[in-house]
Structures are given as structure tokens and as C-alpha cells.
Design a protein around this motif. Structure first.
Motif, PDB file in Angstrom:
ATOM      1  N   LEU A   1       0.225   0.605 -11.254  1.00  0.00           N
ATOM      2  CA  LEU A   1       0.975   0.229 -10.055  1.00  0.00           C
ATOM      3  C   LEU A   1       0.032  -0.091  -8.897  1.00  0.00           C
ATOM      4  CD1 LEU A   1       3.645  -0.014  -8.459  1.00  0.00           C
ATOM      5  CD2 LEU A   1       3.453   2.443  -7.998  1.00  0.00           C
ATOM      6  N   VAL A   2      -0.982   0.745  -8.698  1.00  0.00           N
ATOM      7  CA  VAL A   2      -1.939   0.503  -7.606  1.00  0.00           C
ATOM      8  C   VAL A   2      -2.621  -0.847  -7.788  1.00  0.00           C
ATOM      9  CG1 VAL A   2      -4.088   1.281  -6.557  1.00  0.00           C
ATOM     10  CG2 VAL A   2      -2.326   2.949  -7.156  1.00  0.00           C
ATOM     11  N   LEU A   3      -3.051  -1.129  -9.010  1.00  0.00           N
ATOM     12  CA  LEU A   3      -3.720  -2.415  -9.254  1.00  0.00           C
ATOM     13  C   LEU A   3      -2.764  -3.580  -9.016  1.00  0.00           C
ATOM     14  CD1 LEU A   3      -5.726  -1.474 -12.480  1.00  0.00           C
ATOM     15  CD2 LEU A   3      -6.596  -1.684 -10.147  1.00  0.00           C
ATOM     16  N   GLY A   4      -1.508  -3.406  -9.444  1.00  0.00           N
ATOM     17  CA  GLY A   4      -0.542  -4.474  -9.232  1.00  0.00           C
ATOM     18  C   GLY A   4      -0.237  -4.693  -7.759  1.00  0.00           C
ATOM     19  N   MET A   5      -0.093  -3.608  -7.009  1.00  0.00           N
ATOM     20  CA  MET A   5       0.174  -3.733  -5.583  1.00  0.00           C
ATOM     21  C   MET A   5      -1.028  -4.333  -4.844  1.00  0.00           C
ATOM     22  SD  MET A   5       3.313  -2.753  -4.960  1.00  0.00           S
ATOM     23  CE  MET A   5       3.608  -3.705  -6.466  1.00  0.00           C
ATOM     24  N   ALA A   6      -2.216  -3.984  -5.307  1.00  0.00           N
ATOM     25  CA  ALA A   6      -3.413  -4.565  -4.690  1.00  0.00           C
ATOM     26  C   ALA A   6      -3.462  -6.069  -4.923  1.00  0.00           C
ATOM     27  CB  ALA A   6      -4.668  -3.898  -5.249  1.00  0.00           C
ATOM     28  N   ALA A   7      -3.124  -6.478  -6.144  1.00  0.00           N
ATOM     29  CA  ALA A   7      -3.103  -7.912  -6.438  1.00  0.00           C
ATOM     30  C   ALA A   7      -2.041  -8.626  -5.601  1.00  0.00           C
ATOM     31  CB  ALA A   7      -2.845  -8.124  -7.927  1.00  0.00           C
ATOM     32  N   ALA A   8      -0.879  -7.987  -5.439  1.00  0.00           N
ATOM     33  CA  ALA A   8       0.175  -8.590  -4.626  1.00  0.00           C
ATOM     34  C   ALA A   8      -0.234  -8.683  -3.165  1.00  0.00           C
ATOM     35  CB  ALA A   8       1.464  -7.773  -4.765  1.00  0.00           C
ATOM     36  N   ALA A   9      -0.927  -7.648  -2.675  1.00  0.00           N
ATOM     37  CA  ALA A   9      -1.367  -7.659  -1.279  1.00  0.00           C
ATOM     38  C   ALA A   9      -2.383  -8.765  -1.030  1.00  0.00           C
ATOM     39  CB  ALA A   9      -1.962  -6.299  -0.915  1.00  0.00           C
ATOM     40  N   LEU A  10      -3.254  -8.984  -1.995  1.00  0.00           N
ATOM     41  CA  LEU A  10      -4.256 -10.040  -1.834  1.00  0.00           C
ATOM     42  C   LEU A  10      -3.633 -11.427  -1.907  1.00  0.00           C
ATOM     43  CD1 LEU A  10      -7.170  -8.590  -4.015  1.00  0.00           C
ATOM     44  CD2 LEU A  10      -7.040  -8.692  -1.522  1.00  0.00           C
TER      45      LEU A  10
ATOM     46  N   PHE B   1      -6.792   0.141  -0.770  1.00  0.00           N
ATOM     47  CA  PHE B   1      -6.227   0.405  -2.091  1.00  0.00           C
ATOM     48  C   PHE B   1      -7.175   1.221  -2.969  1.00  0.00           C
ATOM     49  CE2 PHE B   1      -3.228  -2.940  -0.990  1.00  0.00           C
ATOM     50  CZ  PHE B   1      -2.066  -2.493  -1.601  1.00  0.00           C
ATOM     51  N   ALA B   2      -8.437   1.260  -2.607  1.00  0.00           N
ATOM     52  CA  ALA B   2      -9.382   2.055  -3.397  1.00  0.00           C
ATOM     53  C   ALA B   2      -9.080   3.544  -3.304  1.00  0.00           C
ATOM     54  CB  ALA B   2     -10.813   1.779  -2.926  1.00  0.00           C
ATOM     55  N   LEU B   3      -8.508   3.989  -2.194  1.00  0.00           N
ATOM     56  CA  LEU B   3      -8.222   5.419  -2.011  1.00  0.00           C
ATOM     57  C   LEU B   3      -7.212   5.947  -3.037  1.00  0.00           C
ATOM     58  CD1 LEU B   3      -8.149   5.537   1.895  1.00  0.00           C
ATOM     59  CD2 LEU B   3     -10.017   6.202   0.363  1.00  0.00           C
ATOM     60  N   PRO B   4      -6.022   5.330  -3.170  1.00  0.00           N
ATOM     61  CA  PRO B   4      -5.096   5.829  -4.203  1.00  0.00           C
ATOM     62  C   PRO B   4      -5.628   5.613  -5.618  1.00  0.00           C
ATOM     63  CG  PRO B   4      -4.255   3.800  -3.219  1.00  0.00           C
ATOM     64  CD  PRO B   4      -5.408   4.245  -2.373  1.00  0.00           C
ATOM     65  N   LEU B   5      -6.407   4.554  -5.802  1.00  0.00           N
ATOM     66  CA  LEU B   5      -6.971   4.313  -7.126  1.00  0.00           C
ATOM     67  C   LEU B   5      -7.963   5.410  -7.504  1.00  0.00           C
ATOM     68  CD1 LEU B   5      -7.086   2.405  -9.560  1.00  0.00           C
ATOM     69  CD2 LEU B   5      -8.944   1.183  -8.392  1.00  0.00           C
ATOM     70  N   ILE B   6      -8.781   5.824  -6.558  1.00  0.00           N
ATOM     71  CA  ILE B   6      -9.730   6.911  -6.814  1.00  0.00           C
ATOM     72  C   ILE B   6      -8.994   8.201  -7.148  1.00  0.00           C
ATOM     73  CG2 ILE B   6     -11.449   8.402  -5.712  1.00  0.00           C
ATOM     74  CD1 ILE B   6     -12.430   5.938  -4.194  1.00  0.00           C
TER      75      ILE B   6
ATOM     76  N   LEU C   1       0.832  -1.205   0.000  1.00  0.00           N
ATOM     77  CA  LEU C   1       0.000   0.000   0.000  1.00  0.00           C
ATOM     78  C   LEU C   1       0.867   1.257   0.000  1.00  0.00           C
ATOM     79  CD1 LEU C   1      -2.796   1.325   0.197  1.00  0.00           C
ATOM     80  CD2 LEU C   1      -2.605   1.119   2.696  1.00  0.00           C
ATOM     81  N   LEU C   2       1.936   1.250   0.796  1.00  0.00           N
ATOM     82  CA  LEU C   2       2.826   2.405   0.830  1.00  0.00           C
ATOM     83  C   LEU C   2       3.502   2.632  -0.525  1.00  0.00           C
ATOM     84  CD1 LEU C   2       4.499   1.921   4.338  1.00  0.00           C
ATOM     85  CD2 LEU C   2       2.741   3.583   3.685  1.00  0.00           C
ATOM     86  N   ALA C   3       3.915   1.537  -1.170  1.00  0.00           N
ATOM     87  CA  ALA C   3       4.528   1.661  -2.494  1.00  0.00           C
ATOM     88  C   ALA C   3       3.548   2.264  -3.496  1.00  0.00           C
ATOM     89  CB  ALA C   3       5.008   0.294  -2.971  1.00  0.00           C
ATOM     90  N   ALA C   4       2.287   1.837  -3.397  1.00  0.00           N
ATOM     91  CA  ALA C   4       1.268   2.389  -4.290  1.00  0.00           C
ATOM     92  C   ALA C   4       1.067   3.875  -4.048  1.00  0.00           C
ATOM     93  CB  ALA C   4      -0.045   1.626  -4.086  1.00  0.00           C
ATOM     94  N   TRP C   5       1.022   4.267  -2.770  1.00  0.00           N
ATOM     95  CA  TRP C   5       0.821   5.683  -2.448  1.00  0.00           C
ATOM     96  C   TRP C   5       1.992   6.544  -2.923  1.00  0.00           C
ATOM     97  CZ3 TRP C   5      -3.046   8.628  -1.748  1.00  0.00           C
ATOM     98  CH2 TRP C   5      -4.210   8.172  -1.134  1.00  0.00           C
ATOM     99  N   VAL C   6       3.205   6.026  -2.806  1.00  0.00           N
ATOM    100  CA  VAL C   6       4.368   6.786  -3.271  1.00  0.00           C
ATOM    101  C   VAL C   6       4.260   7.049  -4.774  1.00  0.00           C
ATOM    102  CG1 VAL C   6       6.855   6.677  -3.652  1.00  0.00           C
ATOM    103  CG2 VAL C   6       5.905   6.006  -1.440  1.00  0.00           C
ATOM    104  N   GLY C   7       3.928   6.009  -5.529  1.00  0.00           N
ATOM    105  CA  GLY C   7       3.780   6.183  -6.970  1.00  0.00           C
ATOM    106  C   GLY C   7       2.674   7.155  -7.327  1.00  0.00           C
ATOM    107  N   VAL C   8       1.566   7.084  -6.613  1.00  0.00           N
ATOM    108  CA  VAL C   8       0.425   7.965  -6.882  1.00  0.00           C
ATOM    109  C   VAL C   8       0.778   9.415  -6.581  1.00  0.00           C
ATOM    110  CG1 VAL C   8      -1.895   8.576  -6.114  1.00  0.00           C
ATOM    111  CG2 VAL C   8      -1.326   6.194  -6.597  1.00  0.00           C
ATOM    112  N   LEU C   9       1.361   9.661  -5.423  1.00  0.00           N
ATOM    113  CA  LEU C   9       1.664  11.034  -5.031  1.00  0.00           C
ATOM    114  C   LEU C   9       2.701  11.675  -5.952  1.00  0.00           C
ATOM    115  CD1 LEU C   9       1.705  10.677  -1.137  1.00  0.00           C
ATOM    116  CD2 LEU C   9      -0.095  11.639  -2.587  1.00  0.00           C
ATOM    117  N   VAL C  10       3.716  10.901  -6.332  1.00  0.00           N
ATOM    118  CA  VAL C  10       4.746  11.441  -7.222  1.00  0.00           C
ATOM    119  C   VAL C  10       4.151  11.780  -8.587  1.00  0.00           C
ATOM    120  CG1 VAL C  10       6.863  10.894  -8.482  1.00  0.00           C
ATOM    121  CG2 VAL C  10       6.666  10.323  -6.046  1.00  0.00           C
ATOM    122  N   SER C  11       3.361  10.870  -9.151  1.00  0.00           N
ATOM    123  CA  SER C  11       2.810  11.093 -10.490  1.00  0.00           C
ATOM    124  C   SER C  11       1.772  12.211 -10.497  1.00  0.00           C
ATOM    125  CB  SER C  11       2.196   9.800 -11.022  1.00  0.00           C
ATOM    126  OG  SER C  11       1.114   9.368 -10.194  1.00  0.00           O
TER     127      SER C  11
END
Length: 261
Positions: free
Chosen positions: A156-165, A181-186, A7-17
Motif C-alpha cells: 500500500l505504501v509503495l502504491g500510494m507513493a507512486a500515486a503521489a508522484l 513516504f520513506a517513514l511508513p515504509l521503514i 500519505l495519510l492513507a498509507a499511514w493508516v494502513g501501516v499503523l493498523v497492520s
């Protein structure tokens, strides 16, 4: 809860982009010092309006259609053009005529490329850029790269969500993981939706000042099937299906076949 690292990796990618896209959009929205050079939309030529609305390709389409309507060029639905009057009235028309072969015939994509890449369009772009009406190449590229970065963050968010599951964790349900994971995806989807909405209403070639002139020009002179409508909204405003088909060649990979084939 090992899945929190995903989740943290997903958030980092989202915030940077998203930050990258917002910075690029802010640069595009900054008013230019020369934006008062065209205080009224009536001072725009149709070529200038076409560039602001759709870039070099729109200028090429407008040139071809203008020549066809004045019986100086014949455009066939097969995607071929024939010269009727070999004298160009302006630099854009001379770019068109210079792309014809000795037999006076040429495929529309070749003509479009000649006009779009011609010196006349480059001069047009420079003049509009100095006037603060057109975005510079650097700003346009920055916005495009920002959008692509956000799209990558979505993946990235979708991939990290799949990995988390895929990581079994006691006491944590699938619903909880997906909710986090829905939060960064939204956020990424929201940024992409805003970028698409703005790009649909306004041109990615025009600055905010240029966009305002385009809106005013379209409101007052953008009657259906007029050259102004084509300049501002593109060839989709043409009512004649054969003429629309002729100008559609070269788009989305459509290439006209040689005559007689």
C-alpha cells in the motif's frame, strides 16, 4: 498538496497492520499457566522437540529418519520408502506403516502426510499446548495474519507513493515526497525484519518457554547429524545427500515419480 492524502492513507494502513502484528506477538509471548510442566529440556522427548521446532512435518521427518537408521525402513533417494520391519514401536511409527500399500512401498510425501495428520501428532500437540510449551492454533494464525497484513501495508505504501508522484504539485519536489513516504515504509520493513529474525531463531510452533527448552536441548545434545539435531534444526543437518534428498521429496512441490518411469 493533494499528495498528502495518499500519505495519510498509507499511514493508516501501516499503523493498523503493525498494531495487529504487535498484538498477536504479545499474545504469543504471554506465559502459559502450565509452562512449569517441563522444567528441564531433558524431559522433552525427541518427538516433542520436533513438534516444537517444526510442527507436524518435523515430527514426520524425525519418525522416518529414526526408522531408517534402525534398519526398519529403507529410504531411497528417488523419494520412495520400503518397509523392512512391519511392527510399529510407537503411535508415530504405526502411522507410517499404516500408510504403506500392500506391496510395502510408498512415496515419502504420503508417509509424511500420514504422520503429520495422524492422531498421535494431535495428541502430542494437545499435551504440549496444555503444558504451555506450544502455541495454540489461534495464536499461530494471529501472528501469520499480522505478518500478511504488514506485507499488504508495505505494498500500500509503495502504491500510494507512486500515486503521489503521479500528481504534479508545484513547489514540492520528488525528493520531498519520497522522504515522507520513506517513514511508513521503514516502519513496515522493520516490523517484517523483526518477525523474520525471530522466526529464524525460534520456532513459530513453540511458546517462549518451549523455545528456551529447544535452545538448551540443541546446545547440549544437538551434535551434527544426530536425531536431536534433526528434531531441532531439520533435515538440513543430515550429511548423507541421498538420505537428505529422500526426505526432501514433497517439499516445494517435489513429487517422486513411480518406479520404472
Amino acid at each position: 498538496m493533494f499528495w498528502v492524502l495518499f500519505l495519510l492513507a498509507a499511514w493508516v494502513g501501516v499503523l493498523v497492520s503493525c498494531t495487529r502484528l504487535l498484538r498477536a506477538a504479545s499474545r504469543a509471548a504471554e506465559p502459559a499457566a502450565g509452562s512449569a510442566s517441563f522444567p528441564h529440556h531433558d524431559e522433552l522427548s525427541l518427538y516433542e522437540a520436533a513438534y516444537l521446532a517444526g510442527g507436524p512435518t518435523r515430527v514426520a521427518d524425525l519418525t522416518l529418519l529414526s526408522m531408517q537408521r534402525r534398519r526398519r525402513l529403507l529410504l531411497a533417494h528417488t523419494g520412495w520408502a520400503t518397509v523392512v520391519d512391519p511392527v510399529g514401536l510407537d503411535p508415530h511409527e504405526r502411522s507410517v506403516l499404516g500408510a504403506f500399500g500392500p506391496d510395502g512401498q510408498s512415496p515419502v510425501p504420503a508417509l509424511r502426510a500420514a504422520v503429520a495428520g495422524g492422531e498421535a501428532v494431535r495428541d502430542l500437540a494437545a499435551r504440549l499446548g496444555e503444558a504451555g510449551l506450544a502455541l495454540t492454533e489461534g495464536v499461530r494464525c494471529g501472528v501469520g495474519e499480522g505478518v500478511r497484513a504488514v506485507r499488504g501495508a508495505t505494498v500500500l505504501v509503495l502504491g500510494m507513493a507512486a500515486a503521489a508522484l503521479a500528481v504534479p504539485v508545484e513547489g514540492t519536489t520528488t525528493t520531498i515526497v519520497l522522504a515522507w513516504f520513506a517513514l511508513p515504509l521503514i516502519l513496515t520493513l522493520g516490523c517484517l525484519a523483526i518477525a523474520r529474525f525471530d522466526g529464524y531463531l525460534h520456532s513459530s510452533w513453540a511458546s517462549p518457554a518451549g523455545q528456551r527448552l529447544l535452545v538448551a536441548l540443541d546446545r547440549e545434545r544437538g551434535a551434527a547429524e544426530s536425531l536431536t539435531a534433526v528434531a531441532v534444526r531439520g533435515v538440513r543437518t543430515i550429511g548423507d545427500p541421498e538420505l537428505r534428498a529422500a526426505l526432501g521429496y514433497g517439499n516445494r512441490g517435489r513429487i517422486p515419480r513411480q518406479r520404472g518411469q
